[in-house]
Structures are given as C-alpha cells and as structure tokens.
Design an enzyme around this catalytic site. Structure first.
Site, mmCIF file in Angstrom:
data_model
loop_
_atom_site.group_PDB
_atom_site.id
_atom_site.type_symbol
_atom_site.label_atom_id
_atom_site.label_comp_id
_atom_site.label_asym_id
_atom_site.label_seq_id
_atom_site.Cartn_x
_atom_site.Cartn_y
_atom_site.Cartn_z
ATOM 1 N N ARG A 1 -9.836 1.155 15.668
ATOM 2 C CA ARG A 1 -9.810 1.866 14.389
ATOM 3 C C ARG A 1 -10.791 1.183 13.438
ATOM 4 O O ARG A 1 -11.872 1.686 13.193
ATOM 5 C CB ARG A 1 -8.371 1.876 13.836
ATOM 6 C CG ARG A 1 -8.140 2.847 12.709
ATOM 7 C CD ARG A 1 -6.675 2.887 12.316
ATOM 8 N NE ARG A 1 -6.173 1.588 11.862
ATOM 9 C CZ ARG A 1 -4.933 1.396 11.416
ATOM 10 N NH1 ARG A 1 -4.062 2.400 11.414
ATOM 11 N NH2 ARG A 1 -4.547 0.208 11.007
ATOM 12 N N MET B 1 11.753 25.142 1.067
ATOM 13 C CA MET B 1 11.011 24.348 0.093
ATOM 14 C C MET B 1 11.937 23.555 -0.817
ATOM 15 O O MET B 1 11.660 22.386 -1.136
ATOM 16 C CB MET B 1 10.125 25.261 -0.757
ATOM 17 C CG MET B 1 9.272 24.512 -1.772
ATOM 18 S SD MET B 1 8.242 25.595 -2.775
ATOM 19 C CE MET B 1 7.049 26.159 -1.556
ATOM 20 N N TYR C 1 15.631 30.890 7.161
ATOM 21 C CA TYR C 1 14.401 31.557 7.587
ATOM 22 C C TYR C 1 14.297 31.622 9.105
ATOM 23 O O TYR C 1 14.632 30.670 9.811
ATOM 24 C CB TYR C 1 13.183 30.806 7.056
ATOM 25 C CG TYR C 1 12.918 30.987 5.590
ATOM 26 C CD1 TYR C 1 12.658 32.246 5.062
ATOM 27 C CD2 TYR C 1 12.894 29.895 4.738
ATOM 28 C CE1 TYR C 1 12.406 32.410 3.713
ATOM 29 C CE2 TYR C 1 12.635 30.049 3.382
ATOM 30 C CZ TYR C 1 12.389 31.312 2.869
ATOM 31 O OH TYR C 1 12.133 31.476 1.541
ATOM 32 N N LYS D 1 0.839 -1.194 0.000
ATOM 33 C CA LYS D 1 0.000 0.000 0.000
ATOM 34 C C LYS D 1 0.876 1.247 0.000
ATOM 35 O O LYS D 1 2.084 1.185 0.259
ATOM 36 C CB LYS D 1 -0.929 -0.009 1.210
ATOM 37 C CG LYS D 1 -0.196 -0.097 2.529
ATOM 38 C CD LYS D 1 -1.143 -0.198 3.705
ATOM 39 C CE LYS D 1 -0.346 -0.295 4.994
ATOM 40 N NZ LYS D 1 -1.015 0.273 6.129
#
Length: 362
Positions: free
Chosen positions: A132, A304, A256, A36
């Site tokens: 779940r 980024m 940053y 998956k």
C-alpha cells in the site's frame, strides 16, 4: 429540551483502561495512539484531551487532524501517518514541527530544498508486504543516507504495517517481521511495527513503539474475539428509542422489498435509527439489538431513519423504551459480524445526526 434521537455515549475512563491494557502488553514500548478518522468516530478532540498525559504520540492521517488537536490545547506530538500529501504542505508541516512518515521518493525530493530552524523529525515507512504505502525494504540503507545528508531532517526511525496480524500464527505476518528486521538491522533510529492486533498477537512486534488503534476504543482486533475476552472495556454505547409497535399477522411482510415475512403473528418494534445515522444498511435480519436489556433481532431492511425488530421475546416492551444498537452488554463485534463488516466501520460510520456525550470518573 426534547430527548435526543440517537446518542453515542463515550466512556473516557474505559478509554484510559484500554490504554493501560496496551501498556501491560508492551511495557517496554512507547505508545503512538491512533486518533485518525475522528478517533475512530469517538471524537478526536475529546479523546486527545483524555489521553494527553498517557500517550507518547498521536497518530493522525493528515495535517488538518493535527491542527485540530493542537487547537484543543494538547501538546503530545502528532505523527502524520501519510506524510505530506502535497509539496505545498511541506512548509506548513515544517513550521509546525510535527513528525511525518515518509513513504515515497517524491516526498524525499520535495524535502531536499526545505529550510527550517529546527530539523523536521521523520519516520521512514517500509513496505514489507502490505503493498500500500512504503519503500522497498532493500532501499532502507539508501534512505538512511539520504535523510542523514539533509540537515533539515532528523531520522526518528523505521515503520511498517502488518496486513494479517488479526490472524494468529499468520505466515504472512512472520514473513513481514523477518523482512523488516533484516532491512533495518544496524540502522539508526527506533522501530515501530505493531498495530492493535500485532501487539496483542505477536510479541516480537512489540518493539520501541507500538501503534494501537481499535483496542483503545474497546473492540478486539483479533478474529473471533470480543473486547471482554481480551480484557478491554467498550468505550462507545449507541442508543435510540422504540418509537412504535404494531402487531403484524402471519404471512405479512415487514419493510422495503418485503424480504422478511412473519411466520406467525409478530409484535414488530420500530427504532429511530437507520443508515442516515450510520447504522449499516447491509445489516441482515437477525442482527442483535437490545430493548430493555433483552436481545431482540433486527428484521427486514434497514431504512434511512428506522430499523424494525422482532419483539416476540420482549413482551414487556413499550414505546419510549431505550434501544441499544451496540455497546454496554451488546458487543460491537457481534453487530459487525451480522452486518458483514468490522467494528472500525461501525464506529467511523456514525453521522452528524448522532449526539455525543462523554462520561468519566475524573
């Protein structure tokens, strides 16, 4: 052709080695390998082809994943772990004949009107403590009767999922095992309990089937362990390159938010990988990166498209050098720990800007 900016190299021979480790842990069990989420970010089709003659079943989340594996020519059964997601899927699933996991009464109700030439194989999931998906354990006998009364269904067996198997000697895991065995005692069908952590840490969970995921991909599922400690081989190596260097004076900040300040004159390297490529934005200063085989530290915030590293202990570094973000000699578990996450998240988080390459000895 210009060099690729970020690459993920997947070693298919390591993948097969890790499957052999699964077989060594659970020699009497059949193996349902988790493919998956694009094989945990490794490329579902390539992994399926590499393991098609080694697994007894694939575990996928949904019909789309099973169809992609079928389109690639693989014949190993694909078990749909979430079962039908909507009643409209049922006819298509039945036509494909893929085994499904049933975890809710609405699925059983929707299957009551199913008409098919060959019975649909089903697993029934019991919720023994994960809270779940799954039926209550005390419903097991009712469910067995409901499936046997429907000629369109064929019961394969019983499934549960362990919530805390990564922790050794977990009382919660022991309680889940006790509930599961009590609920399924005397009922027809096979049993499957163990994920990677369960099959490594809890011998009693190695029943008819095991369901390895992360250990196939060369990361340890156990708390505080690395792949090498568990005899696993890393399957993925993520690399970029050093694209700039600069000497930053003491007292100057990097990146940053100006969070990381140079305590002394520092040679800072810039590597072409950021959160836009799947590097975790929340990785903190000190997260290891390798340049020229030397471990250096991430400094400042992840951008980024770039990260910055402290090159003071790698004076031979040059622009163009390869940078390893994880894999090879840099355990993914170590990077994940520094980033406050898990190896699964790093693997699955790579974006479509990353170029994949596959290596194999065969």
């Amino acid at each position: 052709m210009w060099p690729q900016r970020v690459t993920a190299t997947v070693d298919l021979s390591a993948l097969r080695h890790n499957l052999q480790r699964v077989r060594e842990y659970a020699p009497a069990s059949r193996v349902m390998g988790a493919l998956k989420a694009d094989a945990y970010g490794h490329g579902m089709v390539a992994v399926a082809r590499a393991l098609d003659d080694g697994l007894d079943a694939y575990a996928v989340a949904c019909l789309e994943e099973a169809e992609a594996i079928r389109a690639a020519g693989c014949r190993t059964p694909c078990v749909l772990l979430e079962g039908p997601l909507h009643p409209q899927e049922i006819e298509t699933i039945a036509a494909r004949g893929e085994p499904v996991v049933l975890h809710a009464d609405w699925q059983l109700q929707a299957l009551r009107t199913l008409r098919c030439a060959t019975p649909l194989p089903v697993w029934i999931k019991l919720d023994t403590g994960m809270n779940r998906l799954g039926f209550r354990p005390d419903q097991a006998r009712r469910l067995a009767q409901a499936v046997s009364a429907n000629p369109a269904l064929k019961l394969l067996g019983w499934m549960t999922h362990l919530a805390n198997a990564d922790a050794a000697e977990s009382a919660g895991t022991q309680a889940q095992l006790t509930r599961f065995f009590a609920a399924t005692d005397g009922l027809p069908g096979a049993r499957t309990i163990a994920n990677s952590a369960g099959l490594m840490a809890y011998p009693q969970a190695r029943v008819d089937w095991v369901r390895p995921g992360i250990m196939l991909y060369g990361a340890s599922p156990l708390e505080g362990h690395t792949a090498s400690q568990d005899g696993l081989l890393p399957t993925m190596r993520v690399e970029s390159r050093l694209i700039a260097m600069r000497d930053v004076p003491a007292g100057e900040a990097v990146g940053y938010g100006s969070e990381w300040v140079c305590a002394e004159p520092t040679r800072v390297g810039v590597i072409a990988m950021g959160y836009g490529d799947g590097y975790p934005r929340h990785a903190r200063s000190g997260t290891p990166v390798q340049v020229r085989g030397q471990t250096v530290a991430l400094i400042g915030r992840v951008s980024m498209d770039m990260i910055t590293v402290d090159l003071r202990n790698c004076p031979q570094a040059q622009v163009g050098d390869t940078a390893v973000l994880w894999g090879g000699g840099l355990p993914v578990e170590s990077v994940a720990e520094h980033a406050g996450t898990i190896a699964y998240d790093l693997f699955c988080g790579l974006t479509n800007r990353v170029h994949y390459h596959y290596e194999s000895e065969t």
